[in-house]
Design a protein around this motif. Structure first.
Motif, PDB file in Angstrom:
ATOM      1  N   GLY A 198       0.800  -1.210   0.000  1.00 42.21           N
ATOM      2  CA  GLY A 198       0.000   0.000   0.000  1.00 42.21           C
ATOM      3  C   GLY A 198       0.840   1.271   0.000  1.00 42.21           C
ATOM      4  O   GLY A 198       2.068   1.228  -0.103  1.00 42.21           O
ATOM      5  N   PRO A 199       0.184   2.435   0.113  1.00 41.27           N
ATOM      6  CA  PRO A 199       0.887   3.719   0.126  1.00 41.27           C
ATOM      7  C   PRO A 199       1.482   3.986   1.503  1.00 41.27           C
ATOM      8  O   PRO A 199       0.883   4.655   2.345  1.00 41.27           O
ATOM      9  N   VAL A 200       2.678   3.485   1.754  1.00 40.69           N
ATOM     10  CA  VAL A 200       3.215   3.462   3.108  1.00 40.69           C
ATOM     11  C   VAL A 200       3.438   4.865   3.679  1.00 40.69           C
ATOM     12  O   VAL A 200       3.273   5.082   4.880  1.00 40.69           O
ATOM     13  N   ARG A 201       3.795   5.835   2.857  1.00 36.77           N
ATOM     14  CA  ARG A 201       3.999   7.186   3.391  1.00 36.77           C
ATOM     15  C   ARG A 201       2.673   7.802   3.806  1.00 36.77           C
ATOM     16  O   ARG A 201       2.589   8.483   4.831  1.00 36.77           O
ATOM     17  N   ALA A 202       1.632   7.549   3.034  1.00 37.40           N
ATOM     18  CA  ALA A 202       0.302   8.012   3.434  1.00 37.40           C
ATOM     19  C   ALA A 202      -0.161   7.296   4.697  1.00 37.40           C
ATOM     20  O   ALA A 202      -0.825   7.889   5.555  1.00 37.40           O
ATOM     21  N   MET A 203       0.200   6.021   4.830  1.00 35.24           N
ATOM     22  CA  MET A 203      -0.157   5.269   6.038  1.00 35.24           C
ATOM     23  C   MET A 203       0.504   5.872   7.273  1.00 35.24           C
ATOM     24  O   MET A 203      -0.106   5.974   8.337  1.00 35.24           O
ATOM     25  N   VAL A 204       1.770   6.269   7.131  1.00 37.69           N
ATOM     26  CA  VAL A 204       2.479   6.872   8.265  1.00 37.69           C
ATOM     27  C   VAL A 204       1.835   8.216   8.631  1.00 37.69           C
ATOM     28  O   VAL A 204       1.692   8.547   9.809  1.00 37.69           O
ATOM     29  N   ARG A 205       1.414   8.992   7.639  1.00 43.21           N
ATOM     30  CA  ARG A 205       0.704  10.236   7.935  1.00 43.21           C
ATOM     31  C   ARG A 205      -0.606   9.936   8.667  1.00 43.21           C
ATOM     32  O   ARG A 205      -0.978  10.624   9.623  1.00 43.21           O
ATOM     33  N   THR A 206      -1.302   8.905   8.215  1.00 46.78           N
ATOM     34  CA  THR A 206      -2.560   8.505   8.845  1.00 46.78           C
ATOM     35  C   THR A 206      -2.338   8.085  10.291  1.00 46.78           C
ATOM     36  O   THR A 206      -3.104   8.447  11.193  1.00 46.78           O
ATOM     37  N   ARG A 207      -1.289   7.315  10.523  1.00 49.43           N
ATOM     38  CA  ARG A 207      -0.950   6.889  11.882  1.00 49.43           C
ATOM     39  C   ARG A 207      -0.772   8.089  12.801  1.00 49.43           C
ATOM     40  O   ARG A 207      -1.291   8.121  13.923  1.00 49.43           O
ATOM     41  N   GLY A 208      -0.039   9.099  12.337  1.00 47.85           N
ATOM     42  CA  GLY A 208       0.168  10.283  13.153  1.00 47.85           C
ATOM     43  C   GLY A 208      -1.131  10.994  13.472  1.00 47.85           C
ATOM     44  O   GLY A 208      -1.356  11.435  14.611  1.00 47.85           O
ATOM     45  N   LEU A 209      -2.015  11.121  12.485  1.00 54.80           N
ATOM     46  CA  LEU A 209      -3.298  11.771  12.723  1.00 54.80           C
ATOM     47  C   LEU A 209      -4.117  11.025  13.772  1.00 54.80           C
ATOM     48  O   LEU A 209      -4.693  11.636  14.677  1.00 54.80           O
ATOM     49  N   VAL A 210      -4.169   9.711  13.652  1.00 58.96           N
ATOM     50  CA  VAL A 210      -4.971   8.919  14.587  1.00 58.96           C
ATOM     51  C   VAL A 210      -4.416   9.023  16.005  1.00 58.96           C
ATOM     52  O   VAL A 210      -5.170   9.198  16.971  1.00 58.96           O
ATOM     53  N   ILE A 263      -5.588  14.053  21.746  1.00 61.62           N
ATOM     54  CA  ILE A 263      -5.035  15.141  22.558  1.00 61.62           C
ATOM     55  C   ILE A 263      -5.154  16.485  21.851  1.00 61.62           C
ATOM     56  O   ILE A 263      -4.535  17.456  22.257  1.00 61.62           O
ATOM     57  N   ARG A 264      -5.979  16.545  20.804  1.00 63.12           N
ATOM     58  CA  ARG A 264      -6.121  17.772  20.041  1.00 63.12           C
ATOM     59  C   ARG A 264      -7.568  18.239  20.000  1.00 63.12           C
ATOM     60  O   ARG A 264      -8.504  17.447  20.151  1.00 63.12           O
ATOM     61  N   THR A 265      -7.712  19.519  19.719  1.00 68.60           N
ATOM     62  CA  THR A 265      -9.038  20.032  19.422  1.00 68.60           C
ATOM     63  C   THR A 265      -9.396  19.661  17.978  1.00 68.60           C
ATOM     64  O   THR A 265      -8.517  19.304  17.177  1.00 68.60           O
ATOM     65  N   LEU A 266     -10.671  19.772  17.654  1.00 65.73           N
ATOM     66  CA  LEU A 266     -11.092  19.503  16.288  1.00 65.73           C
ATOM     67  C   LEU A 266     -10.415  20.456  15.310  1.00 65.73           C
ATOM     68  O   LEU A 266      -9.985  20.038  14.221  1.00 65.73           O
ATOM     69  N   GLU A 267     -10.300  21.730  15.693  1.00 60.43           N
ATOM     70  CA  GLU A 267      -9.672  22.695  14.794  1.00 60.43           C
ATOM     71  C   GLU A 267      -8.221  22.313  14.501  1.00 60.43           C
ATOM     72  O   GLU A 267      -7.754  22.405  13.354  1.00 60.43           O
ATOM     73  N   GLU A 268      -7.492  21.893  15.521  1.00 62.51           N
ATOM     74  CA  GLU A 268      -6.106  21.475  15.320  1.00 62.51           C
ATOM     75  C   GLU A 268      -6.035  20.253  14.404  1.00 62.51           C
ATOM     76  O   GLU A 268      -5.172  20.171  13.521  1.00 62.51           O
ATOM     77  N   GLN A 269      -6.955  19.323  14.607  1.00 62.94           N
ATOM     78  CA  GLN A 269      -6.953  18.115  13.784  1.00 62.94           C
ATOM     79  C   GLN A 269      -7.296  18.441  12.333  1.00 62.94           C
ATOM     80  O   GLN A 269      -6.669  17.910  11.400  1.00 62.94           O
ATOM     81  N   LEU A 270      -8.271  19.314  12.122  1.00 62.76           N
ATOM     82  CA  LEU A 270      -8.640  19.691  10.766  1.00 62.76           C
ATOM     83  C   LEU A 270      -7.476  20.368  10.041  1.00 62.76           C
ATOM     84  O   LEU A 270      -7.219  20.097   8.857  1.00 62.76           O
ATOM     85  N   ASP A 271      -6.766  21.234  10.749  1.00 58.76           N
ATOM     86  CA  ASP A 271      -5.617  21.909  10.134  1.00 58.76           C
ATOM     87  C   ASP A 271      -4.555  20.895   9.722  1.00 58.76           C
ATOM     88  O   ASP A 271      -3.969  20.997   8.631  1.00 58.76           O
ATOM     89  N   ASP A 272      -4.306  19.915  10.600  1.00 58.12           N
ATOM     90  CA  ASP A 272      -3.283  18.916  10.291  1.00 58.12           C
ATOM     91  C   ASP A 272      -3.732  18.012   9.152  1.00 58.12           C
ATOM     92  O   ASP A 272      -2.932  17.618   8.292  1.00 58.12           O
TER      93      ASP A 272
END
Length: 264
Positions: free
Chosen positions: A205-217, A222-231
């Motif tokens: 699969g798209p491993v770099r996108a997976m790593v980005r997804t892991r960080g978001l999850v 520990i974030r607000t919705l606004e912080e998560q949306l920005d990221d």
């Protein structure tokens, strides 16, 4: 003849796109000691750039029983010994958490002590149905280490995590799956094959996108919705500009399966 204490505690091998790391101290339940921490760190550092997924396994009937309590008992200064081991082991946990490729684990038998945190640092965990999870710190008069308090609190919530740790309780594989500590349950005899197959699927699969997804999850709690949306906006833009994203879009338009391995 090589004695058990001289044998490597960690084995590593390349299987196509997958870098397989195996705890190999089955006579001691793959108990963690300074040599294990050092060798596991070295195995993670040695991952070939051509591999796209790490697979973590444990040889023998038990995946990992946690710290080597016999070594604790023999230490002249137990506080210094255990503190240094925790420090070294936490470097292993960090390397898994921030691995540049996804990490899959296959666990069986027993997952205890710091091994609970080890499992919690992996991205996708396949678990044999007979596995038992036990923090086990209370029985030693210890507080947790290895990221186990973090992993259990994220999966179970604070009330259940505290009840488990303060009563020296345990979780069945089914409970660990229900609470989200592990992703998949399989029959004991299928554990290794299922973990290997999943690691190869992830590697395709798209491993770099997976790593980005892991960080978001992992940051979501520990974030607000606004912080998560920005990221999310920042990272999806990175993904769209990445060769993986370009290949995925092209494949969609051309109605074919994407070749993420070639998207470099």
């Amino acid at each position: 003849m090589t004695s058990p204490t001289d044998r490597p505690r960690v084995l590593s091998a390349q299987d196509g796109d997958v870098w397989t790391i195996t705890l190999d101290r089955p006579e001691a339940g793959n108990a963690l000691d300074p040599a294990t921490a050092e060798q596991l760190t070295a195995a993670l550092e040695a991952r070939p750039d051509t591999t796209r997924t790490v697979l973590l396994l444990g040889n023998g009937e038990r995946f990992c029983v946690g710290g080597d309590v016999r070594a604790f008992a023999g230490a002249e200064d137990p506080g210094a010994f255990v503190g240094q081991l925790a420090h070294d082991w936490h470097e292993v946990v960090r390397r898994l958490l921030y691995s540049p490729v996804p990490v899959v684990a296959g666990v069986q038998g027993a997952v205890a002590g710091a091994a609970v945190g080890l499992v919690g640092a992996c991205d996708v965990v396949v678990c044999a149905r007979s596995t038992k999870f036990r923090p086990a710190y209370g029985a030693l008069g210890f507080s947790p280490d290895g990221g186990s308090s973090w992993a259990l609190t994220r999966a179970l919530g604070a009330p259940r995590a505290l009840e488990l740790m303060l009563t020296d309780g345990s979780l069945t594989a089914a409970e660990a799956h229900q609470f989200g500590l592990v992703a998949r349950l399989v029959e004991d005899t299928d554990l290794r094959a299922a973990a290997v197959a999943l690691a190869h699927t992830v590697a395709a699969g798209p491993v770099r996108a997976m790593v980005r997804t892991r960080g978001l999850v992992r940051r979501a709690a520990i974030r607000t919705l606004e912080e998560q949306l920005d990221d999310e906006a920042r990272l999806i833009a990175e993904s769209a500009a990445d060769p993986e994203g370009r290949e995925g879009v092209r494949a969609f338009v051309e109605k074919r399966r994407p070749d993420f391995r070639g998207a470099v």
